[in-house]
Scaffold this active site. Sequence first.
Site, PDB file in Angstrom:
ATOM      1  N   CYS A   9     -12.512 -46.241  -8.187  1.00 29.92           N
ATOM      2  CA  CYS A   9     -13.161 -45.092  -7.379  1.00 29.92           C
ATOM      3  C   CYS A   9     -13.355 -43.746  -8.284  1.00 29.92           C
ATOM      4  O   CYS A   9     -12.317 -43.371  -8.833  1.00 29.92           O
ATOM      5  CB  CYS A   9     -12.604 -44.885  -6.144  1.00 29.92           C
ATOM      6  SG  CYS A   9     -13.352 -43.491  -5.311  1.00 29.92           S
TER       7      CYS A   9
ATOM      8  N   CYS B 127     -11.049 -41.126  -6.731  1.00 23.21           N
ATOM      9  CA  CYS B 127      -9.441 -40.935  -6.475  1.00 23.21           C
ATOM     10  C   CYS B 127      -9.026 -42.053  -7.361  1.00 23.21           C
ATOM     11  O   CYS B 127      -7.656 -42.320  -7.156  1.00 23.21           O
ATOM     12  CB  CYS B 127      -9.270 -41.310  -4.896  1.00 23.21           C
ATOM     13  SG  CYS B 127      -9.570 -43.031  -4.374  1.00 23.21           S
TER      14      CYS B 127
ATOM     15  N   CYS C   7     -15.039 -46.129  -0.214  1.00 23.37           N
ATOM     16  CA  CYS C   7     -13.515 -46.094  -0.602  1.00 23.37           C
ATOM     17  C   CYS C   7     -12.535 -46.033   0.348  1.00 23.37           C
ATOM     18  O   CYS C   7     -12.587 -44.999   1.174  1.00 23.37           O
ATOM     19  CB  CYS C   7     -13.320 -45.379  -1.843  1.00 23.37           C
ATOM     20  SG  CYS C   7     -11.684 -45.187  -2.105  1.00 23.37           S
TER      21      CYS C   7
ATOM     22  N   CYS D 287     -10.547 -42.575  -0.076  1.00 20.92           N
ATOM     23  CA  CYS D 287     -11.046 -41.292  -0.065  1.00 20.92           C
ATOM     24  C   CYS D 287     -12.604 -40.976   0.699  1.00 20.92           C
ATOM     25  O   CYS D 287     -12.903 -40.176   0.716  1.00 20.92           O
ATOM     26  CB  CYS D 287     -11.163 -40.461  -1.374  1.00 20.92           C
ATOM     27  SG  CYS D 287     -12.722 -41.322  -2.283  1.00 20.92           S
TER      28      CYS D 287
ATOM     29  N   CYS E 141     -24.093 -53.741  -3.762  1.00 18.20           N
ATOM     30  CA  CYS E 141     -25.007 -52.970  -4.639  1.00 18.20           C
ATOM     31  C   CYS E 141     -24.545 -51.673  -4.720  1.00 18.20           C
ATOM     32  O   CYS E 141     -24.525 -50.771  -3.621  1.00 18.20           O
ATOM     33  CB  CYS E 141     -26.553 -53.101  -3.778  1.00 18.20           C
ATOM     34  SG  CYS E 141     -27.506 -52.211  -4.684  1.00 18.20           S
TER      35      CYS E 141
HETATM   36 FE    FE Z   1     -11.610 -42.901  -3.458  1.00 13.25          FE
END
Ligand code: FE
Length: 131
Positions: A47, A50, A96, A99, A119
């Site tokens: 991510c 984060c 995610c 976060c 995607c």
């Molecule tokens: Fe994240």
Amino acid sequence: MNKINKTDKEWKELLDSQTYSVTRKSATEPPFTGKYLNVKSKGVYCCICCGNELFSSESKFNSNSGWPSFFEAINDKNVTEIIDNSHNMIRTEVVCTSCDSHLGHVFNDGPNPSGLRYCINSVSLKLKKID
Ligand code: FE
């Protein structure tokens, strides 16, 4: 999993404007523009907001959709799926877990055996390479 809670103002300060729009406001990067579209390096896609691990390069495939595509998430904890009714469509949004960053959507037209196509916007990702 540690939940990351930052204010909208904090995210805006931390991220460039496109990354902010996609990850925090669920925008979509234009197709065929993302930096990871044709990348085949080995590693883990994390991510951008984060650092949470999201997708292995082992599950990346070329979907010809214009966005990086994966047939599975790295596990079922790090990535969360949410029903998305926006834009007069019923889709499954992928975020995610740590976060709540918007990553993209998952569709049922992927390759076997999962049959899934995650995607994902390149700007939502950061590749941690494995040599
Ligand atoms: Fe994240």
